[in-house]
Design a protein around this motif. Structure first.
Motif, PDB file in Angstrom:
ATOM      1  N   LEU A  76       0.819  -1.211   0.000  1.00 49.77           N
ATOM      2  CA  LEU A  76       0.000   0.000   0.000  1.00 49.77           C
ATOM      3  C   LEU A  76       0.856   1.265   0.000  1.00 49.77           C
ATOM      4  O   LEU A  76       0.444   2.297  -0.532  1.00 49.77           O
ATOM      5  N   LEU A  77       2.025   1.203   0.587  1.00 47.28           N
ATOM      6  CA  LEU A  77       2.910   2.363   0.590  1.00 47.28           C
ATOM      7  C   LEU A  77       3.302   2.776  -0.819  1.00 47.28           C
ATOM      8  O   LEU A  77       3.647   3.935  -1.064  1.00 47.28           O
ATOM      9  N   LEU A  78       3.260   1.833  -1.756  1.00 45.88           N
ATOM     10  CA  LEU A  78       3.536   2.142  -3.160  1.00 45.88           C
ATOM     11  C   LEU A  78       2.275   2.567  -3.900  1.00 45.88           C
ATOM     12  O   LEU A  78       2.331   2.879  -5.092  1.00 45.88           O
ATOM     13  N   GLY A  79       1.128   2.540  -3.198  1.00 43.11           N
ATOM     14  CA  GLY A  79      -0.125   2.852  -3.856  1.00 43.11           C
ATOM     15  C   GLY A  79      -0.635   1.684  -4.684  1.00 43.11           C
ATOM     16  O   GLY A  79      -1.453   1.868  -5.591  1.00 43.11           O
ATOM     17  N   GLU A  80      -0.159   0.473  -4.375  1.00 51.83           N
ATOM     18  CA  GLU A  80      -0.549  -0.729  -5.108  1.00 51.83           C
ATOM     19  C   GLU A  80      -1.335  -1.660  -4.186  1.00 51.83           C
ATOM     20  O   GLU A  80      -1.549  -1.350  -3.009  1.00 51.83           O
ATOM     21  N   TYR A 270       8.913   4.835   0.745  1.00 48.66           N
ATOM     22  CA  TYR A 270       8.055   6.005   0.939  1.00 48.66           C
ATOM     23  C   TYR A 270       8.178   6.975  -0.237  1.00 48.66           C
ATOM     24  O   TYR A 270       7.181   7.562  -0.681  1.00 48.66           O
ATOM     25  N   GLY A 273       6.249   5.708  -3.146  1.00 47.42           N
ATOM     26  CA  GLY A 273       4.820   5.876  -2.910  1.00 47.42           C
ATOM     27  C   GLY A 273       4.363   7.297  -3.162  1.00 47.42           C
ATOM     28  O   GLY A 273       3.192   7.544  -3.478  1.00 47.42           O
ATOM     29  N   GLN A 290      10.191  -2.032  -6.181  1.00 45.37           N
ATOM     30  CA  GLN A 290       8.926  -2.721  -6.405  1.00 45.37           C
ATOM     31  C   GLN A 290       9.064  -4.226  -6.219  1.00 45.37           C
ATOM     32  O   GLN A 290       8.202  -4.879  -5.627  1.00 45.37           O
ATOM     33  N   SER A 338      -2.540   4.357   3.936  1.00 48.43           N
ATOM     34  CA  SER A 338      -3.289   5.047   2.895  1.00 48.43           C
ATOM     35  C   SER A 338      -3.365   4.228   1.619  1.00 48.43           C
ATOM     36  O   SER A 338      -2.373   3.635   1.178  1.00 48.43           O
ATOM     37  N   GLY A 341      -0.981   5.579  -1.212  1.00 49.38           N
ATOM     38  CA  GLY A 341       0.459   5.402  -1.161  1.00 49.38           C
ATOM     39  C   GLY A 341       1.172   6.470  -0.351  1.00 49.38           C
ATOM     40  O   GLY A 341       0.658   7.568  -0.135  1.00 49.38           O
ATOM     41  N   GLY A 342       2.367   6.133   0.098  1.00 43.49           N
ATOM     42  CA  GLY A 342       3.227   7.106   0.763  1.00 43.49           C
ATOM     43  C   GLY A 342       2.971   7.329   2.236  1.00 43.49           C
ATOM     44  O   GLY A 342       3.701   8.073   2.886  1.00 43.49           O
TER      45      GLY A 342
END
Length: 401
Positions: A76-80, A270, A273, A290, A338, A341-342
């Protein structure tokens, strides 16, 4: 004079709270309040909910899914999103059972191989995402089907393999430290480490002229955590003592939290993300980050799968299926990670799975239909996503996102 100091401290906290509320930076406060409300409601419905026995069982029940949720936080930190963790957990558990029970491989070796299976599957998926630039949820959806098929294949027609109840894996969730001093010692060490890390961070920030916590604030924060830790130790000691599963869970969560916060790799996660293109222009190895993140997710899924198998001392064709994937993702999001991401920490997974498992435990102890559990958990998840979205909008309005 003492009263004036307390008043100033309260006023300072109020000002900080208002500033963070307007900026969308409440952190884990909403989920802590939700957890408190859940506990109060179920304790009012049944006074056995907060009994030492039920809390001890709860502390073990959160571990398997919680470990999987920790891996989800990294993604999730990568927005994935990683949709394969449930299948990987079942696949790894099946590999362990087949090697150890059916083929006589020593438990320690079968356990290592099972964890490596999770690492390899996650690495393959991560490398595929990085090289093809296909969204992770698509690649891992294919993985969900693939790893589940392989699990069914190696289990064969038997369907279910029972583990040795006195074996190494079974003891992961059945062993308790009966000596009261162990639980209190862990609580004391934990509180001490929290203070030392916070104090060191304050000194470093102060030396560079950066904003930092006050020493009084660090003492207060450590004091609150110490009270919670010692109260938990007291309750656990009133039943069977500190569960080995809970201790291992907290050590893994704390270790991975340090990796995210204190290492170059964590800063890269981070940064990625925050924006892939910006990370590329900053010369970050997007492919490596990744791949490594999906490898961590796969590894944690495998470890979580072994703890889940330990809890029921068996592996079956249903391992890793059902609501496991949904609960793991929901735990990470409800805990505060979140979706954009990030933003997030490994401790978000702990808070989130505590909320989900508390609801499940409360439903069971009050004989409430399972359908209601899904409705309540879904409502909490929806609220968490809405809060996350509103917080992001507020941060964008303040130029912080």
């Amino acid at each position: 004079m003492g009263t004036q100091a307390v008043v100033r401290t309260v006023e300072g906290w109020t000002a900080v709270f208002r500033r963070k509320l307007s900026a969308g930076e409440l952190g884990s406060l909403p989920v802590v309040l939700v957890l408190a409300v859940v506990w109060i409601i179920f304790q009012a419905l049944n006074d056995k909910f907060l009994s030492p026995r039920n809390l001890s069982n709860l502390s073990v029940d959160i571990v398997g899914t919680g470990l999987i949720a920790v891996g989800i936080v990294f993604v999730l930190l990568l927005g994935e999103l990683d949709l394969s963790v449930g299948s990987i957990s079942g696949f790894a558990a099946a590999v362990f059972a087949v090697l150890n029970v059916n083929n006589g491989v020593p438990e320690w070796l079968a356990l290592i191989i099972a964890v490596l299976v999770g690492t390899v599957t996650g690495t393959v998926q991560g490398f595929s995402v990085a090289k093809t630039r296909v969204p992770a949820f698509v690649v891992t959806l294919a993985g969900l089907l693939t790893w589940n098929g392989l699990m069914l294949s190696i289990l064969g027609t038997s369907g279910t393999i029972n583990l040795d109840e006195d074996g190494l894996v079974a003891k992961l969730t059945s062993y308790y430290f009966s000596d009261d001093g162990v639980a209190y010692g862990v609580a004391a060490v934990g509180a001490g480490l929290v203070f030392l890390v916070a104090h060191q961070d304050r000194r470093r920030r102060r030396a560079f002229g950066m904003p930092h916590r006050s020493l009084r604030g660090i003492w207060m924060r450590t004091g609150v955590l110490a009270v919670i830790a010692f109260a938990t130790a007291y309750l656990l000691n009133r039943f069977q003592g500190l569960p080995l599963a809970l201790l291992l869970f907290l050590l893994i969560v704390a270790g991975l939290d340090l990796v995210l916060r204190r290492t170059r790799y964590g800063r890269q996660v981070y940064a990625l993300g925050g924006g892939v293109e910006a990370a590329r222009r900053a010369s970050l190895s997007v492919t490596w980050v990744q791949t490594a993140v999906l490898a961590v997710s796969g590894t944690m899924a495998a470890v979580g799968g072994l703890f889940l198998a330990s809890r029921i001392t068996s592996v079956s064709q249903n391992s890793g299926s059902g609501v496991l994937l949904l609960n793991a993702i929901a735990a990470a999001v409800i805990g505060g990670a979140s979706l954009f991401g990030g933003r997030g920490t490994t401790w978000n997974a702990v808070l989130g799975i505590l909320v989900i498992q508390s609801i499940a435990s409360g439903m069971a102890i009050t004989d409430t239909p399972a359908a209601v559990q899904f409705v309540i958990t879904g409502g909490v998840l929806f609220a968490a996503v809405v809060i996350d979205s509103l917080a992001r909008r507020s941060q964008e309005a303040h130029g912080r996102a």
